[in-house]
Motif scaffolding. Sequence first.
Motif, short mmCIF file in Angstrom:
data_model
loop_
_atom_site.label_atom_id
_atom_site.label_comp_id
_atom_site.label_asym_id
_atom_site.label_seq_id
_atom_site.Cartn_x
_atom_site.Cartn_y
_atom_site.Cartn_z
N ALA A 389 1.01 -1.35 0.24
CA ALA A 389 0.17 -0.02 0.07
C ALA A 389 0.94 1.19 -0.02
CB ALA A 389 -1.02 -0.14 1.39
N PRO A 390 0.64 2.38 -0.53
CA PRO A 390 1.05 3.54 -0.60
C PRO A 390 0.69 4.28 0.72
CG PRO A 390 -0.74 3.66 -2.06
CD PRO A 390 -0.81 2.33 -1.55
N PRO A 391 1.32 5.38 1.28
CA PRO A 391 0.86 6.01 2.26
C PRO A 391 -0.39 6.59 1.94
CG PRO A 391 3.40 6.57 1.69
CD PRO A 391 2.85 5.84 0.52
N PRO A 392 -1.12 7.21 2.99
CA PRO A 392 -2.34 7.71 2.75
C PRO A 392 -2.27 9.25 1.75
CG PRO A 392 -2.11 7.05 5.22
CD PRO A 392 -0.98 6.93 4.73
N PRO A 393 -3.13 9.17 1.21
CA PRO A 393 -2.94 10.56 0.40
C PRO A 393 -2.58 11.88 1.14
CG PRO A 393 -4.96 9.29 -0.40
CD PRO A 393 -4.50 8.94 0.78
N PRO A 394 -1.87 12.81 0.65
CA PRO A 394 -1.74 14.32 1.47
C PRO A 394 -2.96 15.06 1.46
CG PRO A 394 -1.03 14.39 -0.71
CD PRO A 394 -1.54 12.91 -0.75
N PRO A 395 -2.83 16.03 2.30
CA PRO A 395 -4.24 16.81 2.23
C PRO A 395 -4.66 17.35 0.98
CG PRO A 395 -2.90 17.22 3.98
CD PRO A 395 -2.13 16.42 3.26
N GLY A 396 -5.84 17.48 0.48
CA GLY A 396 -6.39 18.06 -0.60
C GLY A 396 -6.77 17.01 -1.66
#
Length: 435
Positions: A389-396
């Motif tokens: 899994a990739p990291p969670p998406p950044p804000p926005g």
Amino acid sequence: MIPLPTAPRARLRSAALALLLFLVAGVVACGKDTDAPADGGPVQLSVFWYGNQRRAELTEQALQAYTRRHPGVTFRVTWQGSDGYYQRLATQSAGGNPPDLFQLDEDYLTEYAQRQIALDLTEFVDRRRIDLTRLSPSLVQSGTVNGRVMAVAAAENTPALVYNRGLLRRLHLREPNPDMTYDQYVSWARQVTVRSGGRVAGTMDPSADIRALWVWLRAGGLEFYRGRQLGFTADDLARWFEFWQDARTSRATPAAAVVQAANSGDPARQLVVTGRAAASFAWSQQLTELQRNTRDELALAGLPGAANAQWARASMYWAAYRGTRHADTVADVINFLTNDPQAGRILGDERGLSANLDIRQAVQSSLGDRAARLSATFETAMAERFGPAPPPPPPGQARIRALLRTAAERAESGRATGRTAAADFVEQANTALSG
């Protein structure tokens, strides 16, 4: 073959958050991290989530089961549809009246973590007050922000092709399979269009679908994000838009106006159930709802391209408010919803497959609905092929989703070339992420 993306050429500026969440941060900073014993009381926890009536009924049943075991703990529940949910959640927090326990999805997880709205759950995980040992490592990773567990997956879901098996049988055409390349998939879709006399196109055009684009990028060694910036270039996105423009020209997909009617993701508008396409890109867990909207038999297949470009995704998360006065009790409720067999049986597959692998197996065998069983079987089989899994998406990310849809629809309708639409998206996304 579809051209694979190229490596990014430049880094974009760092992400920033919406003004309302900025105001929320000031309120949260004043909150306390005190707690109460899970069995102590009296304690009343506020709980907030989005979803339909069925989700509400099942979630309340699970919470009532917790209360029967812990009579000193009761719940004040609030729920609504997804529209306006995050505006209401942010307003509650800014007004000093946030819920103790609330539902998040990946679009907002990092924002709520970085603004210290969500409670850091790492301590409870370390002490096994929240046991994550029966979750897949990728699912645990998906709720981790900067090395800290900020939320726990409420369930798992997987992108999939939902296709009309009944139609394909009538047309005497083979079903799609997970080992198709994108070129092979579009070739298959053209056959559907031709064999149906043009009445049904082969496939939905997923160029506006962030799930499909992200999986395609990963197949080429890229990610949608690199830290707090985009992980791909305008050239990469242009190739994606142009590929689907070619598919449209060859009539593998319907006209732009038909496609755009389904870009909202509303299951009732998906082309596989409206009869305008033989296959749509969707979440595997949506099969049950999609099946309710058509008399034809539907089935599932993996997305085209490399299967290891997909990963175990949390359909949504449970998170706690950092300022709750009952952190220990909230953590115990999260643990109950995640790991308790009774809670697992009650919740079933409404949010997706149980995040707990043991409960998932038990629930899967008891599902009464054919579509639900098919969805569970598909996701279990795909799990063996998942990549990390990739990291969670950044804000926005919510803004990025909207920008991608706008750019894709401009390309779909011919109001802009794929290359122009892609360049505009990257510029606008850069602005959205950098503030």
